[in-house]
Scaffold this motif. Structure first.
Motif, PDB file in Angstrom:
ATOM      1  N   GLY A  84     -13.438 -16.443 -40.779  1.00 55.03           N
ATOM      2  CA  GLY A  84     -14.018 -17.756 -40.997  1.00 55.03           C
ATOM      3  C   GLY A  84     -14.615 -18.291 -39.712  1.00 55.03           C
ATOM      4  N   TRP A  85     -15.458 -19.308 -39.835  1.00 54.67           N
ATOM      5  CA  TRP A  85     -16.140 -19.879 -38.678  1.00 54.67           C
ATOM      6  C   TRP A  85     -15.344 -21.041 -38.112  1.00 54.67           C
ATOM      7  CZ3 TRP A  85     -20.568 -17.880 -36.549  1.00 54.67           C
ATOM      8  CH2 TRP A  85     -21.102 -16.799 -37.238  1.00 54.67           C
ATOM      9  N   TRP A  86     -15.112 -21.004 -36.806  1.00 50.95           N
ATOM     10  CA  TRP A  86     -14.412 -22.085 -36.128  1.00 50.95           C
ATOM     11  C   TRP A  86     -15.399 -23.206 -35.822  1.00 50.95           C
ATOM     12  CZ3 TRP A  86     -11.286 -18.968 -31.916  1.00 50.95           C
ATOM     13  CH2 TRP A  86     -10.310 -18.203 -32.559  1.00 50.95           C
ATOM     14  N   LYS A  87     -14.920 -24.455 -35.890  1.00 55.09           N
ATOM     15  CA  LYS A  87     -15.755 -25.613 -35.556  1.00 55.09           C
ATOM     16  C   LYS A  87     -16.076 -25.657 -34.070  1.00 55.09           C
ATOM     17  CE  LYS A  87     -12.921 -28.565 -37.628  1.00 55.09           C
ATOM     18  NZ  LYS A  87     -12.383 -29.867 -38.056  1.00 55.09           N
ATOM     19  N   ARG A  88     -15.185 -25.113 -33.271  1.00 54.55           N
ATOM     20  CA  ARG A  88     -15.341 -25.105 -31.822  1.00 54.55           C
ATOM     21  C   ARG A  88     -14.479 -23.975 -31.258  1.00 54.55           C
ATOM     22  NH1 ARG A  88     -12.703 -29.467 -33.634  1.00 54.55           N
ATOM     23  NH2 ARG A  88     -10.484 -29.554 -33.202  1.00 54.55           N
ATOM     24  N   LEU A  89     -14.574 -23.716 -29.980  1.00 57.25           N
ATOM     25  CA  LEU A  89     -13.800 -22.649 -29.350  1.00 57.25           C
ATOM     26  C   LEU A  89     -12.338 -23.031 -29.155  1.00 57.25           C
ATOM     27  CD1 LEU A  89     -13.630 -19.888 -27.894  1.00 57.25           C
ATOM     28  CD2 LEU A  89     -14.269 -21.084 -25.795  1.00 57.25           C
ATOM     29  N   LEU A  90     -12.088 -24.253 -28.724  1.00 59.90           N
ATOM     30  CA  LEU A  90     -10.735 -24.672 -28.359  1.00 59.90           C
ATOM     31  C   LEU A  90     -10.088 -25.536 -29.433  1.00 59.90           C
ATOM     32  CD1 LEU A  90     -11.417 -25.614 -24.634  1.00 59.90           C
ATOM     33  CD2 LEU A  90     -10.651 -23.423 -25.563  1.00 59.90           C
ATOM     34  N   LYS A  91      -8.754 -25.494 -29.473  1.00 55.24           N
ATOM     35  CA  LYS A  91      -8.005 -26.315 -30.421  1.00 55.24           C
ATOM     36  C   LYS A  91      -8.188 -27.798 -30.115  1.00 55.24           C
ATOM     37  CE  LYS A  91      -4.268 -25.045 -32.492  1.00 55.24           C
ATOM     38  NZ  LYS A  91      -2.984 -24.494 -32.806  1.00 55.24           N
ATOM     39  N   SER A  92      -8.197 -28.147 -28.865  1.00 52.25           N
ATOM     40  CA  SER A  92      -8.329 -29.539 -28.432  1.00 52.25           C
ATOM     41  C   SER A  92      -9.704 -30.092 -28.815  1.00 52.25           C
ATOM     42  CB  SER A  92      -8.158 -29.618 -26.914  1.00 52.25           C
ATOM     43  OG  SER A  92      -8.543 -30.878 -26.453  1.00 52.25           O
ATOM     44  N   GLU A  93      -9.733 -31.350 -29.235  1.00 50.73           N
ATOM     45  CA  GLU A  93     -10.992 -31.995 -29.590  1.00 50.73           C
ATOM     46  C   GLU A  93     -11.663 -32.639 -28.385  1.00 50.73           C
ATOM     47  OE1 GLU A  93     -11.131 -34.400 -33.107  1.00 50.73           O
ATOM     48  OE2 GLU A  93      -9.576 -33.213 -34.073  1.00 50.73           O
ATOM     49  N   GLU A  94     -11.020 -32.578 -27.231  1.00 47.35           N
ATOM     50  CA  GLU A  94     -11.599 -33.145 -26.015  1.00 47.35           C
ATOM     51  C   GLU A  94     -12.806 -32.323 -25.585  1.00 47.35           C
ATOM     52  OE1 GLU A  94      -8.590 -33.223 -23.014  1.00 47.35           O
ATOM     53  OE2 GLU A  94      -7.177 -34.253 -24.308  1.00 47.35           O
ATOM     54  N   LYS A  95     -13.625 -32.918 -24.738  1.00 49.58           N
ATOM     55  CA  LYS A  95     -14.774 -32.198 -24.201  1.00 49.58           C
ATOM     56  C   LYS A  95     -14.260 -30.991 -23.409  1.00 49.58           C
ATOM     57  CE  LYS A  95     -18.859 -32.747 -21.403  1.00 49.58           C
ATOM     58  NZ  LYS A  95     -19.654 -33.575 -20.538  1.00 49.58           N
ATOM     59  N   PRO A  96     -14.820 -29.789 -23.655  1.00 49.66           N
ATOM     60  CA  PRO A  96     -14.327 -28.601 -22.942  1.00 49.66           C
ATOM     61  C   PRO A  96     -14.659 -28.652 -21.450  1.00 49.66           C
ATOM     62  CG  PRO A  96     -16.191 -28.037 -24.338  1.00 49.66           C
ATOM     63  CD  PRO A  96     -15.865 -29.475 -24.610  1.00 49.66           C
ATOM     64  N   ALA A  97     -13.939 -27.874 -20.690  1.00 49.02           N
ATOM     65  CA  ALA A  97     -14.150 -27.801 -19.242  1.00 49.02           C
ATOM     66  C   ALA A  97     -15.590 -27.384 -18.952  1.00 49.02           C
ATOM     67  CB  ALA A  97     -13.170 -26.804 -18.633  1.00 49.02           C
ATOM     68  N   PRO A  98     -16.141 -27.815 -17.822  1.00 47.92           N
ATOM     69  CA  PRO A  98     -17.550 -27.516 -17.509  1.00 47.92           C
ATOM     70  C   PRO A  98     -17.850 -26.022 -17.335  1.00 47.92           C
ATOM     71  CG  PRO A  98     -16.491 -28.684 -15.695  1.00 47.92           C
ATOM     72  CD  PRO A  98     -15.523 -28.664 -16.823  1.00 47.92           C
ATOM     73  N   TYR A  99     -16.842 -25.199 -17.102  1.00 44.22           N
ATOM     74  CA  TYR A  99     -17.095 -23.771 -16.945  1.00 44.22           C
ATOM     75  C   TYR A  99     -17.225 -23.040 -18.288  1.00 44.22           C
ATOM     76  CZ  TYR A  99     -12.043 -23.113 -17.642  1.00 44.22           C
ATOM     77  OH  TYR A  99     -10.776 -23.117 -18.148  1.00 44.22           O
ATOM     78  N   LEU A 100     -16.948 -23.717 -19.409  1.00 41.97           N
ATOM     79  CA  LEU A 100     -17.082 -23.134 -20.751  1.00 41.97           C
ATOM     80  C   LEU A 100     -18.432 -23.520 -21.343  1.00 41.97           C
ATOM     81  CD1 LEU A 100     -13.599 -23.831 -22.331  1.00 41.97           C
ATOM     82  CD2 LEU A 100     -14.535 -21.613 -21.729  1.00 41.97           C
ATOM     83  N   LYS A 101     -19.222 -22.507 -21.703  1.00 40.77           N
ATOM     84  CA  LYS A 101     -20.559 -22.763 -22.238  1.00 40.77           C
ATOM     85  C   LYS A 101     -20.840 -21.838 -23.414  1.00 40.77           C
ATOM     86  CE  LYS A 101     -22.115 -24.036 -17.673  1.00 40.77           C
ATOM     87  NZ  LYS A 101     -22.837 -23.693 -16.502  1.00 40.77           N
TER      88      LYS A 101
END
Length: 152
Positions: A84-101
């Motif tokens: 299935g398709w994930w809505k985002r990479l991380l479980k947390s809904e916070e803005k991801p770290a700047p090194y994740l693109k």
């Protein structure tokens, strides 16, 4: 103190692809845990320590995680526990770290997955995009020599 390398990500319905930009890395350690925890550590070319841990959006299959170490980057293919398709990479809904693109070169939309199978399930040859040493005119249009065509 450790640093974070740039991490690009893309997904398919059954896998997540992480490309870690760290040229000439040494002592590379990659761990995938069932609960969706992905851990990475390595030593850079100048002896600096790089590491990060990601709590991924969904559960993964540790045995389905494959890693390919290239000269310029480390490519990890992580198998999702449930297709299935994930809505985002991380479980947390916070803005991801700047090194994740997002890796737009490998990105595929849900409705394009059937037609775009360049990264599909054959991960035995996972060295895609590693050294991009194609011919110089790759992707160029062919234009005829107009001087010869005119007879000059």
């Amino acid at each position: 103190m450790s640093r974070h390398p740039e991490v690009l990500w893309a997904q398919r319905s059954d896998k997540v692809y992480l490309t870690i930009a760290l040229p000439d890395a040494k002592d590379i350690s990659v761990k995938c845990e069932t609960g969706g925890v992905f851990s990475f550590s390595a030593v850079g070319v100048q002896g600096e320590s790089f590491d990060f841990t990601l709590q991924l959006y969904g559960a993964i299959i540790p045995e389905g995680c494959k890693t390919n170490v290239g000269l310029r980057n480390i490519i990890c293919s992580i198998q999702k526990q449930e297709k299935g398709w994930w809505k985002r990479l991380l479980k947390s809904e916070e803005k991801p770290a700047p090194y994740l693109k997002v890796d737009w070169n490998k990105w595929c939309d849900e409705d394009d997955e059937e037609t775009n199978s360049d990264l599909a399930s054959d991960d035995d040859n996972i060295a895609y995009g590693e050294d991009d040493e194609g011919s110089d005119d790759e992707g160029m249009l062919y234009l005829p020599d107009l001087e010869k065509a005119r007879g000059n």
